[in-house]
Design an enzyme around this catalytic site. Structure first.
Site, mmCIF file in Angstrom:
data_model
loop_
_atom_site.group_PDB
_atom_site.id
_atom_site.type_symbol
_atom_site.label_atom_id
_atom_site.label_comp_id
_atom_site.label_asym_id
_atom_site.label_seq_id
_atom_site.Cartn_x
_atom_site.Cartn_y
_atom_site.Cartn_z
ATOM 1 C CB THR A 84 -49.369 -18.978 12.185
ATOM 2 O OG1 THR A 84 -49.429 -19.541 13.487
ATOM 3 C CG2 THR A 84 -50.230 -17.732 12.139
ATOM 4 C CB THR A 107 -49.224 -20.861 20.574
ATOM 5 O OG1 THR A 107 -48.947 -19.532 20.154
ATOM 6 C CG2 THR A 107 -50.092 -20.812 21.809
ATOM 7 C CG LEU A 108 -44.456 -23.988 20.077
ATOM 8 C CD1 LEU A 108 -44.370 -25.505 20.186
ATOM 9 C CD2 LEU A 108 -43.159 -23.351 20.518
ATOM 10 C CB CYS A 109 -45.872 -20.232 14.418
ATOM 11 S SG CYS A 109 -45.698 -18.468 14.283
ATOM 12 C CG ASN A 110 -48.646 -26.273 14.811
ATOM 13 O OD1 ASN A 110 -49.798 -26.669 14.975
ATOM 14 N ND2 ASN A 110 -47.813 -26.833 13.949
#
Ligand code: PLP
Length: 755
Positions: free
Chosen positions: A35, A301-304
């Protein structure tokens, strides 16, 4: 350049490029980007684009070399991660030199090594091939200090020369009075960029961190080898897990076919789990259980954003719909319309061991591998609603109220209503239940036991005769306990200003979002220090207003049966959906009619909660049977469930012609089948099952947390990913309770009725 974290390094590059050319720059990034890389698009005046895969990037780089460049070309920044923080896939470092070799001027590469460098060497010694800009996070490598770095290839340092902002320490001279002028430092690039005071303690600590890391692990190459062996093992183990009916448990998100052994895979595994019937298991369920077991797992969403959307197959339209329906980063809307909204991730590091891998696989097996045969499964899944085990009603049982409890201060200790006293039941629950709460003096948020377990040691008593609320702090070690007495009357002079209960109190994922509640705060210093000193957080007591003015609404229950039950009676039905409330995503059909809501006070989900003694006993038996020999288990006390009504049963002995048989007198989970019950002349409705969280692990006597009973409940009492124990109940609306007063007392007998 030392920076706070990798993100700060990325931002420094983005800001510099924005000022580098009057037209701004064009920004391209790879779909695997974190992100923090995606966000650079926001300052790229010439626009931005996402490369969907490696071919896309390669095609673009080839284009750079073949297309005629001309003077009109605006600067370009291309960014990508050295390793996806979601799948662990490693991307080609070579792109950086390919871009340089294309001969195009003013095309720069930003290499995000935050994930890559944590477990593998980062070699920038070949400066011709190195990225123009590289960012790392030291805490991801060493654990400490919290520090990041931006590494700039000196030949590309001129990009920063036009940076408009200048901070203290970056300038040779500044004239601010009379005229505006400043000169940048010319000594070195980092001197021009390190704005303000550097985190000097962290920088000094970094030296020690590097030394200790080297002493423990030797080299990053060792770390890389060690972690990739572990990752390979974990990957193989997870992938091989199957339910007894043969269905696979783990869906692992990965981009490359040859997963390991080729050097293009880091020790990061993202996945979701499926139950034996092929339904997605909720990620937050796994995360909660892992936490109880002492395993730290990342979920969401794991910053991805790109990687997640790709692997979960979520279209932009779907994601927007989910957002509009209330899904937010960090919440528990895990599965919407049959699709997961995020995943689970495990990352292995230098300090991870083979034992950790075993433990994790054991954990997954223990809780998620379904070892039942298909026949049993079909049986379990055809049960209509919340019933876990089919039982046949044995009419000989007699139920009675064994205990009545209220929780006058939300999330604090229980007050058991003394035997012989009739207690008033109102539409919103037992009288005085959750009438008060503790609010944080800074944020105005209501405190809860999940965060502050010591709240269990704050024990309120209601003395109706003298009109007193007595609150005792029961420090297990200290004696005597201190206590305070307040008036039950609203005319209490220490009851001061009114304040809106901060939104932070509302659970992110539940229907209470958006409701605002006004409470009356006790402003006396004596009262606030009484609680603040005990909990170690600035807080004070607050009182909920008389319920007519500001009731919250109980969760919508999904069962059609309950809808029809409630619908028939107007005085129970409150206006449909509250502003800002979320639909219940967990129900299967998304377009189910809105269920009516029931008025409640500060209690969590419903007017009253009922549990049965037999079920608690059964649960304790299960805990005991599941315990590995040698380890000690402690039976859990019924009070961890924070019920209002605890029922027990008596069954007459059955005599046979030969002997008197002591019929097993307990029928655990019988209450699961009730649709309501009568106590005396009053009727109660069952609203639905109560969903449990880790809070049941706080021992209410000592405020100490353990893994039970949540761990065992999760194994034996889970339906649709929800751990259920106890029933939400309310007064039936059949009678006009505005005029008659309903009361209950310990010992009252109770007659259940079934569907
Ligand atoms: C962690 C991470 C970041 C962000 O790093 P911070 O130090 O939190 O700013 C960026 N990119 C990747 C690939 C990461 O793994």
């Amino acid at each position: 350049m030392f920076v706070a974290n990798a993100t700060a390094g990325i931002k420094l590059v983005a800001d510099a490029l924005r000022d580098y050319d009057a037209r701004g720059f064009w920004y391209g990034y790879h779909a695997d980007a974190h992100t923090s890389l995606v966000g650079v698009g926001g300052v790229a005046e010439q626009g931005s684009g996402c490369f969907l895969d490696d071919q896309d990037v390669q095609g673009w780089i080839e284009g750079l070399a073949t297309e005629e460049s001309n003077a009109e070309d605006c600067p370009i920044l291309f960014a990508y991660p050295g390793q996806s923080n979601m799948t662990g896939r490693r991307l080609p470092v070579k792109w950086c030199s390919d871009i340089r070799d294309s001969g195009r001027k003013d095309v720069f590469s930003l290499f995000d090594a935050a994930s890559l460098a944590s477990t593998s060497p980062l070699d920038l010694s070949e400066s011709k091939a190195a990225p123009d800009f590289t960012v790392v996070s030291f805490y991801k490598i060493f654990g400490f200090p919290d520090l990041g770095a931006l590494i700039v290839r000196k030949d590309s340092g001129h990009v920063f020369a036009k940076r408009k902002y200048f901070g203290g320490g970056t300038v040779g001279m500044v004239i601010s009075l009379g005229e505006q002028w400043h000169a940048k430092k010319t000594t070195s690039i980092h001197d021009q960029l390190e704005d303000g005071t550097l985190p000097f303690h962290s920088i000094i600590a970094l030296d020690s961190a590097i030394a200790v890391h080297e002493r423990l692990y030797g080299s990053m190459k060792n770390v890389s080898q060690h972690t990739s062996i572990l990752a390979q093992t974990l990957y193989d183990r997870l992938l091989s897990l199957r339910h007894r009916n043969g269905n696979k448990l783990c869906s692992i998100y990965k981009s490359s076919e040859n997963y390991t052994g080729t050097g293009n895979q880091g020790p990061v595994i993202s996945f979701n789990l499926k139950d034996s019937m092929g339904n997605w298991i909720h990620k937050s369920d796994v995360e909660k259980l892992a936490a109880v077991k002492g395993i730290h797992i990342r979920s969401g969403t794991l910053c991805n954003p790109g990687g997640m959307a790709y692997h979960l197959g979520l279209t932009p339209g779907e994601m927007r719909r989910n957002y509009n329906a209330g899904q937010r980063c960090g919440d528990e809307n895990d599965v919407i319309n049959g699709k997961p909204t995020g995943g689970l991730r495990i990352s292995l590091g230098a300090m991870s061991s083979a034992n950790d891998v075993e433990k994790f696989v054991d954990f997954i097996c223990e809780f998620y591998v379904d070892s039942r045969a298909s026949r049993e499964l079909i049986h379990a899944n055809t049960e209509s609603g919340d019933v876990i085990q089919p039982l046949s009603p044995l009419s000989a049982s007699e139920f009675y109220v064994e205990q009545l409890c209220i929780y006058p201060i939300k999330s604090c200790g229980a007050y058991a209503i003394p035997a012989g006293i009739r207690w008033v039941v109102k539409r919103e629950g037992l009288e005085w239940d959750r009438e008060w709460c503790l609010i944080h003096e800074g944020t105005g948020a209501a405190l809860n036991q999940k965060r502050y377990p010591r709240m269990a040691l704050i024990r309120p008593t209601i003395d109706q005769e003298n009109g007193i609320l007595r609150i005792t702090l029961t420090e297990p070690q200290a004696y005597p306990n201190s206590s305070i007495e307040l008036s039950l009357s609203r005319d209490d002079p220490s009851l001061g200003r009114s304040t809106e209960l901060s939104q932070a109190t509302t659970k992110k994922s539940s229907t209470v979002c958006g409701d605002s509640v006004t409470v009356q705060v006790y402003s006396s210093d004596k009262i606030s220090s009484f609680f603040s000193d005990f909990l170690g957080v600035p807080c004070t007591l607050a009182r909920f207003p008389p319920h007519q003015h500001a009731a919250r609404y109980s969760k919508s229950y999904k069962s059609q049966r309950q809808v029809s039950q409630l619908n028939g009676h107007d005085n129970f039905q409150l206006p449909g959906s509250m502003p800002g409330t979320f639909p219940d995503f967990t129900s299967n059909a998304s377009n189910e009619p809105q269920t009516p809501r029931t008025q409640i006070l500060l209690s969590n989900e419903s007017p009253m909660l009922l549990i049965s003694r037999s079920s608690v006993n059964k649960l304790n038996e299960t805990i005991k049977n599941g315990t590995r020999p040698g380890s000690t288990t402690k039976a859990v006390s019924a009070d961890v469930f924070r019920a209002n009504i605890i029922i027990a049963e008596t069954r007459p002995r059955i005599s046979s012609p030969y002997t008197t048989v002591h019929q097993k007198s307990e029928q655990p989970y019988f209450e699961d089948q009730w649709s309501g019950f009568d106590i005396g002349v009053s009727r109660f409705n069952v609203l639905g099952p109560c969903q449990r969280c880790q809070m049941v692990c706080v021992d209410q006597l000592t405020a100490v947390r353990s893994e039970e009973p949540f761990s065992t409940l999760a194994k034996t009492r889970k339906v649709d990913g929800k751990v259920l124990f106890g029933r939400h109940v309310c007064l039936s609306s059949l009678d006009n309770y505005e005029v008659t007063t309903v009361t209950v007392k310990v010992g009252d007998s109770l007659t259940p009725f079934y569907e």
